[in-house]
Design a protein around this motif. Structure first.
Motif, PDB file in Angstrom:
ATOM      1  N   ASP A 152      65.474  19.743  71.133  1.00 40.62           N
ATOM      2  CA  ASP A 152      66.753  19.894  71.831  1.00 40.62           C
ATOM      3  C   ASP A 152      66.520  20.762  73.077  1.00 40.62           C
ATOM      4  O   ASP A 152      66.448  21.982  72.993  1.00 40.62           O
ATOM      5  CB  ASP A 152      67.775  20.550  70.886  1.00 40.62           C
ATOM      6  CG  ASP A 152      69.132  20.654  71.557  1.00 40.62           C
ATOM      7  OD1 ASP A 152      69.235  20.348  72.768  1.00 40.62           O
ATOM      8  OD2 ASP A 152      70.091  21.051  70.879  1.00 40.62           O
ATOM      9  N   SER A 157      68.350  21.611  75.439  1.00 41.90           N
ATOM     10  CA  SER A 157      69.387  22.587  75.813  1.00 41.90           C
ATOM     11  C   SER A 157      69.228  23.892  75.029  1.00 41.90           C
ATOM     12  O   SER A 157      69.748  24.926  75.432  1.00 41.90           O
ATOM     13  CB  SER A 157      70.779  21.985  75.652  1.00 41.90           C
ATOM     14  OG  SER A 157      70.917  21.492  74.353  1.00 41.90           O
ATOM     15  N   GLN A 158      68.490  23.845  73.909  1.00 42.14           N
ATOM     16  CA  GLN A 158      68.211  25.080  73.167  1.00 42.14           C
ATOM     17  C   GLN A 158      67.077  25.876  73.804  1.00 42.14           C
ATOM     18  O   GLN A 158      66.902  27.058  73.545  1.00 42.14           O
ATOM     19  CB  GLN A 158      67.785  24.760  71.726  1.00 42.14           C
ATOM     20  CG  GLN A 158      68.844  24.136  70.864  1.00 42.14           C
ATOM     21  CD  GLN A 158      69.898  25.151  70.477  1.00 42.14           C
ATOM     22  OE1 GLN A 158      69.569  26.246  70.035  1.00 42.14           O
ATOM     23  NE2 GLN A 158      71.158  24.799  70.674  1.00 42.14           N
ATOM     24  N   GLU A 163      71.240  11.676  77.348  1.00 37.35           N
ATOM     25  CA  GLU A 163      71.784  12.592  76.343  1.00 37.35           C
ATOM     26  C   GLU A 163      72.485  13.803  76.944  1.00 37.35           C
ATOM     27  O   GLU A 163      72.761  14.774  76.255  1.00 37.35           O
ATOM     28  CB  GLU A 163      70.687  13.000  75.348  1.00 37.35           C
ATOM     29  CG  GLU A 163      70.345  11.820  74.460  1.00 37.35           C
ATOM     30  CD  GLU A 163      69.509  12.161  73.245  1.00 37.35           C
ATOM     31  OE1 GLU A 163      69.379  13.343  72.899  1.00 37.35           O
ATOM     32  OE2 GLU A 163      68.958  11.205  72.665  1.00 37.35           O
TER      33      GLU A 163
END
Ligand code: SAM
Length: 286
Positions: free
Chosen positions: A105, A107-108, A135
């Motif tokens: 992920d 965005s993490q 995404e």
């Protein structure tokens, strides 16, 4: 120590007893000029956070760490993690992450926007690029090495054999260009084909107005499912969406597309208009 120098690369591989895995797309860059050109193409500054997919033994990572604010390098091969940790021990702006770029992920990993710069493992080129674009990650720009032939499909204009679903998928989200071509001789081991560095500038304001994005891509996939067929025939009873001949004929007429044309001749704008009209007809009969 410049990692990309051929004898240094070989020494690192020998020291850690590493044999490169074809199944992981491990073709390492050993040419400083090409690495410099990739970094220049990405226009990195001290404001940039970069995510690198597949750092290998860190030759591109090292170059980017000199100019970017931060480099986060995601590597799948667990054998390379201790090697990378050792090489980048003294760097305070390099983070090594063990993971699969198709699943991580992003965005993490980063707060705010980021660039992707990589010499991609070729077996994941299309899925990783489409994942990044679809995404909703906060990615500004993608500068990556791909197989030349795949790069040509990404930037293709309507009319030729290279133009298809990938061209539309990429150009719907980005301004796409091939920055330069790279010969097999700058990698170890050498790949069989030429490569290309492509630059995709993400454009959040989609180039075309769509009523339904998902429906648009179903129309595009149907249209190219059998690319030798006319647009009329490929959209009628297509595998991804069930449209009647009347609906297809009516929509083609309304948007002024000759029903005998093939999908490969239609621009993204024409596909957008067609899918918007078809969406209305499809919904009204449901
Ligand atoms: N950046 C290095 C260079 O230019 O020399 C290595 C590039 S090599 C073409 C691709 C790298 O991606 C390899 O190190 C490979 O182990 C790694 N890799 C393969 N599949 C991956 C995946 N799914 N996620 C992250 N890294 C992956």
């Amino acid at each position: 120590m410049e990692i990309a120098n051929p004898s240094n690369t070989k020494e690192i591989l020998r020291k850690h007893n590493l044999n490169l895995k074809k199944s992981l797309g491990q073709n390492f860059l050993i040419d400083n000029n090409i690495l410099d050109k990739i970094v220049e193409t990405a226009n990195l500054t001290e404001n940039d956070t970069v995510i690198e997919i597949g750092p290998g033994i860190g030759s591109l990572t090292q170059k980017m760490a000199k100019v970017a604010n931060k480099v986060i390098a995601v590597e799948l091969d667990n054998r390379l993690i201790p090697v990378l940790n050792e090489i980048f021990e003294g760097y305070n702006n390099v983070e090594i992450v063990h993971g699969d770029a198709l699943e991580v992920d992003f965005s993490q990993l980063v707060e705010g926007s980021f660039k992707i710069v990589a010499n991609l493992p070729y077996y994941i080129t299309t899925p990783i690029i489409m994942r990044l674009l679809e995404e909703g990650f906060n990615v500004e720009e993608i500068v990556v090495m791909v197989q030349k032939e795949v790069g040509e499909r990404m930037v293709a204009s309507p009319g030729g054999k290279d133009y298809g679903i990938l061209s539309i998928g990429v150009q719907y989200h980005t301004k796409a260009e091939i920055s330069f071509i790279v010969p097999p001789s700058v990698f170890i081991p050498q790949p069989k084909v030429e490569s290309a560095v492509i630059n995709l500038k993400v454009d959040k304001e989609a180039a075309v107005d769509l009523i339904d994005e998902d429906f648009f891509f179903k129309i595009v996939k149907s249209a190219f499912h059998q690319r030798r067929k006319t647009i009329r025939n490929s959209l009628t009873k297509a595998p991804y969406i069930n449209l009647s001949r009347d609906q297809v004929d009516q929509a083609l007429e309304e948007v002024g597309i000759d029903s005998r044309r093939r999908a490969e001749k239609l621009s993204i704008e024409q596909f957008a208009k067609l899918s918007n009209v078809l969406f209305g007809l499809y919904r009204s009969k449901e």
